[in-house]
Design a protein around this motif. Structure first.
Motif, PDB file in Angstrom:
ATOM      1  N   LYS A 235       0.829  -1.204   0.000  1.00 47.41           N
ATOM      2  CA  LYS A 235       0.000   0.000   0.000  1.00 47.41           C
ATOM      3  C   LYS A 235       0.866   1.259   0.000  1.00 47.41           C
ATOM      4  N   VAL A 236       1.900   1.251   0.833  1.00 46.35           N
ATOM      5  CA  VAL A 236       2.786   2.411   0.931  1.00 46.35           C
ATOM      6  C   VAL A 236       3.514   2.638  -0.396  1.00 46.35           C
ATOM      7  N   ASN A 237       3.996   1.562  -1.010  1.00 48.80           N
ATOM      8  CA  ASN A 237       4.713   1.695  -2.284  1.00 48.80           C
ATOM      9  C   ASN A 237       3.799   2.230  -3.382  1.00 48.80           C
ATOM     10  N   LYS A 238       2.565   1.777  -3.397  1.00 50.01           N
ATOM     11  CA  LYS A 238       1.603   2.269  -4.396  1.00 50.01           C
ATOM     12  C   LYS A 238       1.352   3.766  -4.196  1.00 50.01           C
ATOM     13  N   ALA A 239       1.154   4.152  -2.930  1.00 50.13           N
ATOM     14  CA  ALA A 239       0.927   5.562  -2.607  1.00 50.13           C
ATOM     15  C   ALA A 239       2.160   6.400  -2.935  1.00 50.13           C
ATOM     16  N   MET A 240       3.351   5.864  -2.637  1.00 51.99           N
ATOM     17  CA  MET A 240       4.592   6.591  -2.906  1.00 51.99           C
ATOM     18  C   MET A 240       4.771   6.816  -4.402  1.00 51.99           C
ATOM     19  N   LYS A 241       4.440   5.825  -5.197  1.00 49.47           N
ATOM     20  CA  LYS A 241       4.533   5.942  -6.657  1.00 49.47           C
ATOM     21  C   LYS A 241       3.628   7.068  -7.162  1.00 49.47           C
ATOM     22  N   GLU A 242       2.434   7.152  -6.587  1.00 50.19           N
ATOM     23  CA  GLU A 242       1.496   8.198  -6.984  1.00 50.19           C
ATOM     24  C   GLU A 242       2.015   9.576  -6.580  1.00 50.19           C
ATOM     25  N   LEU A 243       2.625   9.673  -5.395  1.00 51.24           N
ATOM     26  CA  LEU A 243       3.176  10.957  -4.937  1.00 51.24           C
ATOM     27  C   LEU A 243       4.346  11.402  -5.807  1.00 51.24           C
ATOM     28  N   ARG A 244       5.103  10.441  -6.310  1.00 49.65           N
ATOM     29  CA  ARG A 244       6.212  10.774  -7.209  1.00 49.65           C
ATOM     30  C   ARG A 244       5.675  11.249  -8.558  1.00 49.65           C
ATOM     31  N   GLU A 245       4.680  10.527  -9.054  1.00 55.72           N
ATOM     32  CA  GLU A 245       4.144  10.845 -10.381  1.00 55.72           C
ATOM     33  C   GLU A 245       3.360  12.150 -10.411  1.00 55.72           C
ATOM     34  N   ASP A 246       2.674  12.477  -9.314  1.00 54.91           N
ATOM     35  CA  ASP A 246       1.889  13.723  -9.334  1.00 54.91           C
ATOM     36  C   ASP A 246       2.700  14.952  -8.889  1.00 54.91           C
ATOM     37  N   GLY A 247       3.999  14.737  -8.618  1.00 50.60           N
ATOM     38  CA  GLY A 247       4.881  15.856  -8.305  1.00 50.60           C
ATOM     39  C   GLY A 247       4.939  16.261  -6.843  1.00 50.60           C
ATOM     40  N   THR A 248       4.225  15.537  -5.976  1.00 44.23           N
ATOM     41  CA  THR A 248       4.192  15.901  -4.552  1.00 44.23           C
ATOM     42  C   THR A 248       5.575  15.789  -3.908  1.00 44.23           C
ATOM     43  N   LEU A 249       6.309  14.723  -4.212  1.00 41.58           N
ATOM     44  CA  LEU A 249       7.632  14.539  -3.606  1.00 41.58           C
ATOM     45  C   LEU A 249       8.567  15.687  -3.988  1.00 41.58           C
ATOM     46  N   THR A 250       8.589  16.020  -5.258  1.00 44.80           N
ATOM     47  CA  THR A 250       9.444  17.117  -5.718  1.00 44.80           C
ATOM     48  C   THR A 250       9.053  18.439  -5.069  1.00 44.80           C
ATOM     49  N   LYS A 251       7.762  18.698  -5.000  1.00 47.07           N
ATOM     50  CA  LYS A 251       7.264  19.943  -4.407  1.00 47.07           C
ATOM     51  C   LYS A 251       7.691  20.057  -2.941  1.00 47.07           C
ATOM     52  N   LEU A 252       7.553  18.977  -2.179  1.00 48.06           N
ATOM     53  CA  LEU A 252       7.916  19.017  -0.759  1.00 48.06           C
ATOM     54  C   LEU A 252       9.426  19.158  -0.574  1.00 48.06           C
ATOM     55  N   SER A 253      10.202  18.498  -1.434  1.00 48.17           N
ATOM     56  CA  SER A 253      11.654  18.606  -1.337  1.00 48.17           C
ATOM     57  C   SER A 253      12.107  20.043  -1.579  1.00 48.17           C
ATOM     58  N   LYS A 254      11.554  20.683  -2.592  1.00 47.06           N
ATOM     59  CA  LYS A 254      11.929  22.070  -2.880  1.00 47.06           C
ATOM     60  C   LYS A 254      11.487  23.010  -1.763  1.00 47.06           C
ATOM     61  N   LYS A 255      10.361  22.681  -1.138  1.00 51.60           N
ATOM     62  CA  LYS A 255       9.853  23.503  -0.039  1.00 51.60           C
ATOM     63  C   LYS A 255      10.803  23.486   1.157  1.00 51.60           C
ATOM     64  N   TYR A 256      11.333  22.313   1.479  1.00 49.52           N
ATOM     65  CA  TYR A 256      12.153  22.186   2.690  1.00 49.52           C
ATOM     66  C   TYR A 256      13.658  22.237   2.447  1.00 49.52           C
ATOM     67  N   PHE A 257      14.117  21.903   1.211  1.00 55.50           N
ATOM     68  CA  PHE A 257      15.556  21.861   0.946  1.00 55.50           C
ATOM     69  C   PHE A 257      15.994  22.803  -0.180  1.00 55.50           C
ATOM     70  N   ASN A 258      15.028  23.513  -0.776  1.00 50.74           N
ATOM     71  CA  ASN A 258      15.306  24.427  -1.878  1.00 50.74           C
ATOM     72  C   ASN A 258      15.890  23.721  -3.103  1.00 50.74           C
ATOM     73  N   GLN A 259      15.719  22.412  -3.191  1.00 49.64           N
ATOM     74  CA  GLN A 259      16.190  21.628  -4.334  1.00 49.64           C
ATOM     75  C   GLN A 259      15.467  20.282  -4.339  1.00 49.64           C
ATOM     76  N   ASP A 260      15.494  19.611  -5.472  1.00 42.60           N
ATOM     77  CA  ASP A 260      14.836  18.313  -5.578  1.00 42.60           C
ATOM     78  C   ASP A 260      15.814  17.201  -5.226  1.00 42.60           C
ATOM     79  N   LEU A 261      15.645  16.619  -4.058  1.00 38.14           N
ATOM     80  CA  LEU A 261      16.482  15.522  -3.583  1.00 38.14           C
ATOM     81  C   LEU A 261      15.747  14.183  -3.637  1.00 38.14           C
ATOM     82  N   THR A 262      14.678  14.138  -4.431  1.00 36.55           N
ATOM     83  CA  THR A 262      13.871  12.923  -4.475  1.00 36.55           C
ATOM     84  C   THR A 262      14.238  12.001  -5.627  1.00 36.55           C
ATOM     85  N   LYS A 263      15.267  12.407  -6.397  1.00 35.24           N
ATOM     86  CA  LYS A 263      15.733  11.580  -7.514  1.00 35.24           C
ATOM     87  C   LYS A 263      17.204  11.254  -7.334  1.00 35.24           C
ATOM     88  N   GLU A 264      17.558  10.049  -7.787  1.00 37.56           N
ATOM     89  CA  GLU A 264      18.941   9.585  -7.604  1.00 37.56           C
ATOM     90  C   GLU A 264      19.903  10.388  -8.459  1.00 37.56           C
TER      91      GLU A 264
END
Length: 264
Positions: A235-264
């Protein structure tokens, strides 16, 4: 004769009902993915900015707090946070105080062998924190023989020990920085984002950081769950995939770190 048959049938019905009830209960237990039905209970520190901390109003916030809330929303669940010190977080998961730990947990082979981990949501950068102008520590190998303020069970603490540093145990980055700024430790290996956040609140502190990510190697962060909870991991992996695809992870990373640290 009819009376005996009636008694036998009645007895069989009682047995069947009992077995069916137990079967349903067992099935229900197997399908359960969280300690409290409908609630995603998450263990974290709550004192580790910008990952999880309390704002000026005393409200729990931070990058990983928002990740947990977003995951729970995708899974159609409520979220509940349980705060604990770093060194007791995993013990709390083992004793099932919460369903998962979201607290800068590196995805390592050792952890994957003993627990379930989600796909990565953050690729942190490692920092060698030292007194400003200290020319004796410019790279990771320079910490050999130095006194480093570290959480002993964290990836950074283990790496400092492996590099031959003398370890002064601390609970988190705030305590580590207190030791470094008061000359009770030579430095600390820690998360660069966490250091930059601390430095914003302490701009006059006579400390600096060297990016040692390449020497440390990248250990991505994931959600830690108990080994027997495959369904929650799915369930968590499915939700995480959706958060990555809809841009939520990137948005939160930029909010707190001023850069996208969600990609290798």
């Amino acid at each position: 004769m009819n009376k005996k048959i009636t008694i036998i049938i009645a007895g069989l019905l009682v047995i069947i009902t009992a077995v069916f009830g137990i079967s349903q209960l067992t099935s229900s237990n197997k399908e359960s993915t969280t300690i409290k039905s409908g609630t995603f209970t998450v263990g974290l520190e709550g004192t580790y900015a910008p990952f999880s901390y309390h704002d000026d109003k005393g409200q729990l916030t931070g990058f990983e707090v928002e990740i947990a809330r977003a995951l729970a929303k995708k899974m159609d669940m409520k979220v509940n946070f349980v705060q604990s010190k770093w060194d007791s977080l995993i013990a709390g998961l083992n004793s099932k105080r919460y369903d998962a730990v979201i607290n800068n947990i590196g995805i390592t082979d050792e952890r994957k062998a003993n627990y379930r981990m989600s796909s990565a949501y953050l690729y942190p950068r490692a920092a060698l924190i030292k007194k400003t102008g200290d020319s004796s520590m410019n790279q990771l190998s320079d910490i050999k023989g130095k006194t480093m303020a570290q959480s002993v069970t964290s990836n950074y603490g283990k790496k400092a020990k492996a590099e031959g540093a003398n370890i002064k145990a601390v609970a988190g980055i705030i305590e580590a920085m207190n030791l470094v700024t008061t000359n009770r430790a030579d430095g600390s290996l820690n998360d660069l984002g966490a250091f930059e956040n601390w430095k914003q609140s302490n701009p006059d502190a006579d400390v600096e950081a060297v990016d040692v990510s390449k020497a440390m190697g990248s250990t991505p962060d994931g959600v830690l769950m108990n080994k027997d909870n495959k369904k929650l991991q799915e369930k968590v992996n499915k939700a995480m995939k959706e958060l990555r695809e809809d841009g939520t992870l990137t948005k939160l990373s930029k909010k707190y770190f001023n850069q996208d640290l969600t990609k290798e």
